[in-house]
Design a protein around this motif. Structure first.
Motif, PDB file in Angstrom:
ATOM      1  N   THR A  39       0.841  -1.208   0.000  1.00 26.50           N
ATOM      2  CA  THR A  39       0.000   0.000   0.000  1.00 26.50           C
ATOM      3  C   THR A  39       0.868   1.246   0.000  1.00 26.50           C
ATOM      4  OG1 THR A  39      -1.783  -1.160   1.137  1.00 26.50           O
ATOM      5  CG2 THR A  39      -1.790   1.251   1.285  1.00 26.50           C
ATOM      6  N   LEU A  40       1.918   1.254   0.811  1.00 22.76           N
ATOM      7  CA  LEU A  40       2.842   2.401   0.829  1.00 22.76           C
ATOM      8  C   LEU A  40       3.476   2.611  -0.542  1.00 22.76           C
ATOM      9  CD1 LEU A  40       4.849   2.166   4.174  1.00 22.76           C
ATOM     10  CD2 LEU A  40       3.621   4.163   3.328  1.00 22.76           C
ATOM     11  N   ALA A  41       3.900   1.534  -1.181  1.00 29.88           N
ATOM     12  CA  ALA A  41       4.518   1.636  -2.513  1.00 29.88           C
ATOM     13  C   ALA A  41       3.522   2.214  -3.514  1.00 29.88           C
ATOM     14  CB  ALA A  41       5.025   0.269  -2.973  1.00 29.88           C
ATOM     15  N   ASN A  42       2.259   1.809  -3.426  1.00 29.76           N
ATOM     16  CA  ASN A  42       1.238   2.356  -4.324  1.00 29.76           C
ATOM     17  C   ASN A  42       1.019   3.847  -4.072  1.00 29.76           C
ATOM     18  OD1 ASN A  42       0.812  -0.081  -5.654  1.00 29.76           O
ATOM     19  ND2 ASN A  42      -0.816  -0.719  -4.262  1.00 29.76           N
ATOM     20  N   GLU A  43       1.060   4.259  -2.804  1.00 31.72           N
ATOM     21  CA  GLU A  43       0.906   5.680  -2.475  1.00 31.72           C
ATOM     22  C   GLU A  43       2.086   6.492  -3.016  1.00 31.72           C
ATOM     23  OE1 GLU A  43       0.488   5.589   1.782  1.00 31.72           O
ATOM     24  OE2 GLU A  43      -1.603   4.939   1.683  1.00 31.72           O
ATOM     25  N   VAL A  44       3.294   5.946  -2.875  1.00 30.55           N
ATOM     26  CA  VAL A  44       4.489   6.625  -3.401  1.00 30.55           C
ATOM     27  C   VAL A  44       4.375   6.751  -4.918  1.00 30.55           C
ATOM     28  CG1 VAL A  44       6.986   6.378  -3.773  1.00 30.55           C
ATOM     29  CG2 VAL A  44       6.015   6.022  -1.487  1.00 30.55           C
ATOM     30  N   GLU A  45       3.929   5.673  -5.571  1.00 32.21           N
ATOM     31  CA  GLU A  45       3.763   5.711  -7.025  1.00 32.21           C
ATOM     32  C   GLU A  45       2.764   6.805  -7.423  1.00 32.21           C
ATOM     33  OE1 GLU A  45       2.794   2.698 -10.714  1.00 32.21           O
ATOM     34  OE2 GLU A  45       1.721   2.392  -8.829  1.00 32.21           O
ATOM     35  N   ARG A  98       5.721   1.379 -11.272  1.00 30.48           N
ATOM     36  CA  ARG A  98       6.349   0.279 -10.519  1.00 30.48           C
ATOM     37  C   ARG A  98       6.828  -0.834 -11.425  1.00 30.48           C
ATOM     38  NH1 ARG A  98       3.097  -1.580  -5.308  1.00 30.48           N
ATOM     39  NH2 ARG A  98       4.765  -3.104  -5.313  1.00 30.48           N
ATOM     40  N   LYS A  99       6.231  -0.988 -12.582  1.00 36.65           N
ATOM     41  CA  LYS A  99       6.629  -2.041 -13.523  1.00 36.65           C
ATOM     42  C   LYS A  99       6.736  -3.401 -12.833  1.00 36.65           C
ATOM     43  CE  LYS A  99       9.168   1.086 -16.518  1.00 36.65           C
ATOM     44  NZ  LYS A  99       9.258   2.343 -15.834  1.00 36.65           N
ATOM     45  N   THR A 112      10.460  -3.303  -2.116  1.00 33.51           N
ATOM     46  CA  THR A 112      11.852  -2.972  -1.799  1.00 33.51           C
ATOM     47  C   THR A 112      12.622  -2.468  -3.017  1.00 33.51           C
ATOM     48  OG1 THR A 112      11.888  -4.460   0.101  1.00 33.51           O
ATOM     49  CG2 THR A 112      14.021  -3.820  -0.813  1.00 33.51           C
ATOM     50  N   PRO A 113      12.674  -3.199  -4.139  1.00 32.36           N
ATOM     51  CA  PRO A 113      13.386  -2.650  -5.295  1.00 32.36           C
ATOM     52  C   PRO A 113      12.741  -1.363  -5.811  1.00 32.36           C
ATOM     53  CG  PRO A 113      12.465  -4.818  -5.820  1.00 32.36           C
ATOM     54  CD  PRO A 113      12.231  -4.581  -4.372  1.00 32.36           C
ATOM     55  N   PHE A 114      11.412  -1.253  -5.703  1.00 37.72           N
ATOM     56  CA  PHE A 114      10.744  -0.017  -6.118  1.00 37.72           C
ATOM     57  C   PHE A 114      11.224   1.154  -5.267  1.00 37.72           C
ATOM     58  CE2 PHE A 114       7.075   2.939  -5.658  1.00 37.72           C
ATOM     59  CZ  PHE A 114       7.085   3.449  -6.959  1.00 37.72           C
ATOM     60  N   SER A 115      11.381   0.936  -3.958  1.00 36.45           N
ATOM     61  CA  SER A 115      11.820   2.026  -3.070  1.00 36.45           C
ATOM     62  C   SER A 115      13.222   2.500  -3.444  1.00 36.45           C
ATOM     63  CB  SER A 115      11.766   1.597  -1.604  1.00 36.45           C
ATOM     64  OG  SER A 115      12.784   0.664  -1.287  1.00 36.45           O
TER      65      SER A 115
END
Length: 184
Positions: free
Chosen positions: A87-93, A119-120, A125-128
């Motif tokens: 969810t955090l990664a989606n918010e960052v995206e 995000r592909k 972790t790799p996205f961050s």
């Protein structure tokens, strides 16, 4: 000399941030792999690298002709804050898309389609780490993100940075809308 050594081995070397004011070396660095290289006429090289694993410097083994260090490999530790990193990664995206969209508008670029999926299919972790790599012009912030060993903390910090950037860009856009440039 280092490049000649790399060309005879696996094309990987360590990168360490050096503070421009104090010349102090950071404790945490990143392995870079040479993806493409071109030898220039004066025996220098133009290189394109891709960041890989992180490390902590334990000891400097040699300083000449270039630094060599004993390192410990770093992996992210499980988050202590039971956060949903996806969810955090989606918010960052989402924040990144908004920053890109507004930045393009402010710079007079054509309304490009913001990629649907920044995000592909990367895991959080790799996205961050990819997000941190986009913070060009802010090497101290990139270093701080590299040193975090918790994906949730890294994503939260990136979200905050992107939110602040979006607020700044929104204010700049509002000013630009109220006071449009007379040239054009």
């Amino acid at each position: 000399m280092m490049m000649h050594t790399l060309l005879q081995t696996d094309l990987r070397f360590g990168l360490i941030y050096t503070d421009p004011q104090t010349s102090a070396l950071a404790d945490v660095g990143c392995v870079a792999e040479v993806i493409k290289h071109e030898r220039l006429v004066d025996d220098r090289f133009f290189i394109i690298c891709k960041g890989q694993e992180r490390f902590r410097v334990l000891a400097i083994v040699r300083t000449k002709p270039y630094l060599v260090a004993q390192v410990q490999w770093l992996e992210d530790k499980p988050s202590s804050e039971h956060e949903d990193v996806d969810t955090l990664a989606n918010e960052v995206e989402s924040y990144m898309k908004d920053v890109i969209r507004l930045s393009n508008r402010l710079n007079g670029k054509a309304e490009k389609e913001t990629p649907e999926d920044l995000r592909k299919n990367l895991f959080p972790t790799p996205f961050s780490f990819w997000v941190a790599s986009t913070f060009e012009g802010a090497p101290a912030e990139q270093q701080a993100l590299l040193e975090l060993e918790d994906t949730a903390q890294r994503l939260k910090r990136e979200k905050e940075t992107l939110r602040n950037t979006l607020n700044y860009l929104s204010a700049a856009a509002a000013v630009k809308d109220v006071f449009p440039s007379s040239s054009g």
